[in-house]
Design an enzyme around this catalytic site. Structure first.
Site, short mmCIF file in Angstrom:
data_model
loop_
_atom_site.label_atom_id
_atom_site.label_comp_id
_atom_site.label_asym_id
_atom_site.label_seq_id
_atom_site.Cartn_x
_atom_site.Cartn_y
_atom_site.Cartn_z
N PHE A 123 0.87 -1.18 0.00
CA PHE A 123 0.00 0.00 0.00
C PHE A 123 0.90 1.22 0.00
O PHE A 123 1.66 1.42 0.97
CB PHE A 123 -0.85 -0.07 1.26
CG PHE A 123 -1.80 1.06 1.52
CD1 PHE A 123 -3.09 1.05 0.98
CD2 PHE A 123 -1.45 2.11 2.36
CE1 PHE A 123 -4.00 2.06 1.26
CE2 PHE A 123 -2.36 3.14 2.65
CZ PHE A 123 -3.64 3.10 2.10
N ALA A 124 0.87 2.01 -1.07
CA ALA A 124 1.85 3.09 -1.20
C ALA A 124 1.16 4.46 -1.12
O ALA A 124 0.71 5.01 -2.13
CB ALA A 124 2.59 2.93 -2.52
N SER A 126 2.40 6.84 1.82
CA SER A 126 3.40 7.74 2.43
C SER A 126 4.48 8.14 1.44
O SER A 126 4.85 7.37 0.56
CB SER A 126 4.07 7.07 3.63
OG SER A 126 3.11 6.72 4.58
N GLY A 131 3.68 12.15 5.25
CA GLY A 131 3.52 11.05 6.22
C GLY A 131 2.20 11.24 6.93
O GLY A 131 1.14 10.81 6.45
N ILE A 157 7.44 1.61 2.42
CA ILE A 157 6.36 0.78 1.88
C ILE A 157 6.53 -0.67 2.36
O ILE A 157 7.36 -1.43 1.84
CB ILE A 157 6.29 0.88 0.34
CG1 ILE A 157 6.12 2.36 -0.06
CG2 ILE A 157 5.12 0.05 -0.20
CD1 ILE A 157 4.99 3.13 0.63
N GLY A 242 -7.45 -0.70 8.43
CA GLY A 242 -6.07 -1.08 8.74
C GLY A 242 -5.74 -0.89 10.21
O GLY A 242 -5.00 -1.68 10.81
N GLU A 363 0.38 3.47 10.09
CA GLU A 363 -1.08 3.58 9.88
C GLU A 363 -1.69 4.71 10.73
O GLU A 363 -2.81 4.62 11.21
CB GLU A 363 -1.76 2.22 10.08
CG GLU A 363 -1.16 1.21 9.11
CD GLU A 363 -2.03 0.06 8.72
OE1 GLU A 363 -3.25 0.19 8.80
OE2 GLU A 363 -1.46 -0.97 8.32
N SER A 366 0.09 7.97 17.02
CA SER A 366 -0.88 8.13 18.12
C SER A 366 -1.47 9.55 18.11
O SER A 366 -2.63 9.75 18.46
CB SER A 366 -0.20 7.85 19.46
OG SER A 366 0.18 6.49 19.49
N GLU A 367 -0.64 10.51 17.69
CA GLU A 367 -1.13 11.89 17.62
C GLU A 367 -2.23 12.00 16.56
O GLU A 367 -3.25 12.68 16.76
CB GLU A 367 0.04 12.84 17.30
CG GLU A 367 1.07 12.97 18.42
CD GLU A 367 2.00 11.76 18.60
OE1 GLU A 367 2.04 10.89 17.70
OE2 GLU A 367 2.67 11.68 19.64
N1 CAA Z 1 -13.21 7.84 5.34
C1 CAA Z 1 -13.68 8.47 4.22
N2 CAA Z 1 -13.39 9.76 3.95
C2 CAA Z 1 -12.61 10.42 4.82
C3 CAA Z 1 -12.11 9.83 5.99
C4 CAA Z 1 -12.44 8.49 6.24
N3 CAA Z 1 -12.00 7.85 7.32
N4 CAA Z 1 -11.37 10.73 6.65
C5 CAA Z 1 -11.41 11.87 5.95
N5 CAA Z 1 -12.17 11.68 4.84
C6 CAA Z 1 -12.51 12.68 3.82
C7 CAA Z 1 -13.22 13.86 4.48
O1 CAA Z 1 -14.59 13.64 4.57
C8 CAA Z 1 -12.88 14.99 3.54
O2 CAA Z 1 -13.73 14.91 2.42
P1 CAA Z 1 -14.29 16.23 1.67
O3 CAA Z 1 -13.07 16.90 1.11
O4 CAA Z 1 -15.19 15.69 0.63
O5 CAA Z 1 -14.96 17.03 2.72
C9 CAA Z 1 -11.48 14.63 3.05
O6 CAA Z 1 -11.32 13.23 3.26
C10 CAA Z 1 -10.40 15.37 3.79
O7 CAA Z 1 -10.54 15.11 5.16
P2 CAA Z 1 -9.69 15.91 6.25
O8 CAA Z 1 -9.89 17.38 6.01
O9 CAA Z 1 -10.02 15.35 7.58
O10 CAA Z 1 -8.20 15.53 5.81
P3 CAA Z 1 -6.82 16.04 6.35
O11 CAA Z 1 -5.95 16.38 5.20
O12 CAA Z 1 -6.99 17.05 7.44
O13 CAA Z 1 -6.15 14.70 6.95
C11 CAA Z 1 -5.74 13.00 8.60
C12 CAA Z 1 -6.74 13.92 7.89
C13 CAA Z 1 -6.61 12.19 9.54
C14 CAA Z 1 -4.66 13.75 9.36
C15 CAA Z 1 -5.08 12.09 7.52
O14 CAA Z 1 -4.15 12.79 6.73
C16 CAA Z 1 -4.38 10.88 8.13
O15 CAA Z 1 -5.03 9.88 8.45
N6 CAA Z 1 -3.04 10.93 8.27
C17 CAA Z 1 -2.29 9.75 8.67
C18 CAA Z 1 -1.86 8.99 7.47
C19 CAA Z 1 -1.61 7.55 7.74
O16 CAA Z 1 -2.29 6.91 8.55
N7 CAA Z 1 -0.67 6.99 7.01
C20 CAA Z 1 -0.40 5.58 7.11
C21 CAA Z 1 0.39 5.14 5.93
S1 CAA Z 1 0.13 3.46 5.52
C22 CAA Z 1 1.04 2.54 6.60
O17 CAA Z 1 1.51 3.03 7.59
C23 CAA Z 1 1.09 1.11 6.27
C24 CAA Z 1 2.20 0.35 6.89
O18 CAA Z 1 3.33 0.68 6.85
C25 CAA Z 1 1.87 -0.91 7.56
#
Ligand code: CAA
Length: 382
Positions: A123-124, A126, A131, A157, A242, A363, A366-367
């Site tokens: 899943f790509a 970041s 991040g 990734i 996730g 994923e 905590s913040e």
């Molecule tokens: N489901 C569906 N839609 C969602 C949603 C959700 N859970 N959360 C937000 N949205 C939608 C909103 O409704 C909004 O839609 P509209 O533009 O139509 O109104 C849009 O997305 C934007 O929402 P936000 O304004 O809340 O978005 P934001 O830019 O402020 O970011 C955030 C929110 C929660 C900080 C998000 O950026 C985030 O989750 N950041 C963390 C990223 C992350 O978890 N990365 C993990 C990488 S993968 C990984 O780690 C895998 C691995 O190695 C194992």
């Protein structure tokens, strides 16, 4: 409220526990020490139906539910957190969005081999500068006739180096911010797709992660997952699921800390008796067990909400926030119980300590979980 597992869930839990104890646990230290991707365990997990637990049988999965997935993830991660995250990424971050957003043709071509474990996914999302702020995507997808040309760099990734298929996010229209992000299904052997060196990590060292470089990677129109501009929603809703998987991974690590501590405290003697007879140790064990149960209930609740079609984003974030905190506290206390033996690689708890940390980071840190939870609270209250 019913706390009983169904017969099917109990059977899966027992099967996963048996496999984890007999086949995964004996290899966990070696996998960690050699930074080795446990290919043979991935093959076994595929045979046991653990690579697409909640995917319907029609699409190559085991046709079970998300509660079953959590139960299995806890067992595998209790034995080896590296093996746990390989399973989690394939189930939650790859099969789940393909099931929810894929066309039947995409499901046939990609979901069937991924959910049955013949292929492995990554899943790509970041990037070096995207991040926590996942919408700040710099990878671009430029339309070229009906096709797409992708350029950019993805970071950390998980499974990247060993995956066959990648769910990729890229900016297809910069003007539209998060609504300009699109999702794509990309075979890893596509021209223009290349992985960097394996990341040299503190923990989960058997899980291969790396950068992925996209240099003029040309994708057919059929690579688009969901609609143009829907990619951020695909990513965020996928991460909701996730986070349940990572909560279960943290739970497994915490349980490893407790069970290893109990074994040790019953045989290690100080001042003429087993340290389990000292109240200082008993209190640590009691706190660990109580917190693990609370984390498990939060995690199962989030999975049950997902299974019953209720919104579960807040519940998933709470489960991950709390379970990852519990795992880190349990690992710290386990080292304290083991004393000097906790600080050397001969015993497993220093590995649990290193493995636990990532559950507070990937994923969503905590913040970020607190941001997600408070966002839901404010919306519910307004
Ligand atoms: N489901 C569906 N839609 C969602 C949603 C959700 N859970 N959360 C937000 N949205 C939608 C909103 O409704 C909004 O839609 P509209 O533009 O139509 O109104 C849009 O997305 C934007 O929402 P936000 O304004 O809340 O978005 P934001 O830019 O402020 O970011 C955030 C929110 C929660 C900080 C998000 O950026 C985030 O989750 N950041 C963390 C990223 C992350 O978890 N990365 C993990 C990488 S993968 C990984 O780690 C895998 C691995 O190695 C194992």
């Amino acid at each position: 409220m019913n706390f009983e597992l169904s017969e099917e869930q109990t059977l899966l839990q027992n099967m996963a526990r048996d496999f984890a104890t007999r086949e995964v646990l004996p290899k966990a230290a070696e996998i960690d020490q050699k930074h080795r991707h446990p290919e043979e365990l991935v093959v076994r997990m595929a045979e046991l139906g653990l690579m697409g637990v909640a995917v319907p049988e029609q699409w190559g999965g085991s046709g079970m539910d998300n509660v079953s997935y959590v139960l299995a993830m806890e067992e595998i991660s209790r034995a080896c957190a590296s093996t746990g995250v390989i399973m989690s990424v394939n189930n939650s971050l790859v099969c789940d969005p393909l099931l929810r957003f894929g066309t039947d043709e995409q499901r046939r071509e990609f979901l069937v081999p991924l959910a049955s474990g013949q292929k492995l996914g990554c899943f790509a999302l970041s990037e070096p500068e995207a991040g926590s702020d996942a919408a700040a995507q710099r990878t671009v997808a430029i339309p070229d006739g009906d096709s797409w040309v992708i350029n950019g760099t993805k970071n950390w990734i998980t499974n990247g180096l060993v995956a066959d298929v990648m769910i990729l996010f890229a900016m297809s229209n910069k003007e539209q911010g998060n609504r300009g992000i699109s999702a794509f299904i990309v075979p890893m052997d596509s021209p223009g797709v290349r992985c960097g060196q394996a990341d040299d990590k503190l923990g989960i060292r058997g899980s291969k992660s790396s950068q992925v470089f996209l240099d003029d990677a040309k994708l057919p129109p059929s690579a688009l997952l969901g609609e143009v501009g829907q990619g951020f929603k695909v990513a965020m809703s996928t991460l909701d699921g996730g986070r349940i998987g990572i909560a279960a991974q943290a739970l497994g690590i915490a349980r490893a800390c407790l069970e290893d501590s109990l074994d040790y405290a019953l045989q290690r003697k100080t001042f003429g008796r087993a340290i389990a007879q000292h109240q200082a140790i008993q209190w640590k064990l009691a706190d660990m067990a109580t917190e693990i149960d609370a984390a498990r209930l939060l995690t199962l609740r989030a999975a049950a909400y997902k299974d019953t079609g209720q919104p579960y984003g807040k519940q998933a974030a709470m489960a991950k926030l709390y379970a990852s905190d519990v795992a880190n506290r349990a690992a710290r206390e386990a080292i304290q119980i083991f004393g000097g033996n906790g600080y050397v690689t001969e015993f497993p708890v220093e590995r649990h300590f290193r493995d636990a940390k990532i559950t507070e980071i990937y994923e969503g840190t905590s913040e970020i979980q607190r941001l997600v939870i408070s966002g839901h609270l404010i919306k519910e209250h307004s």
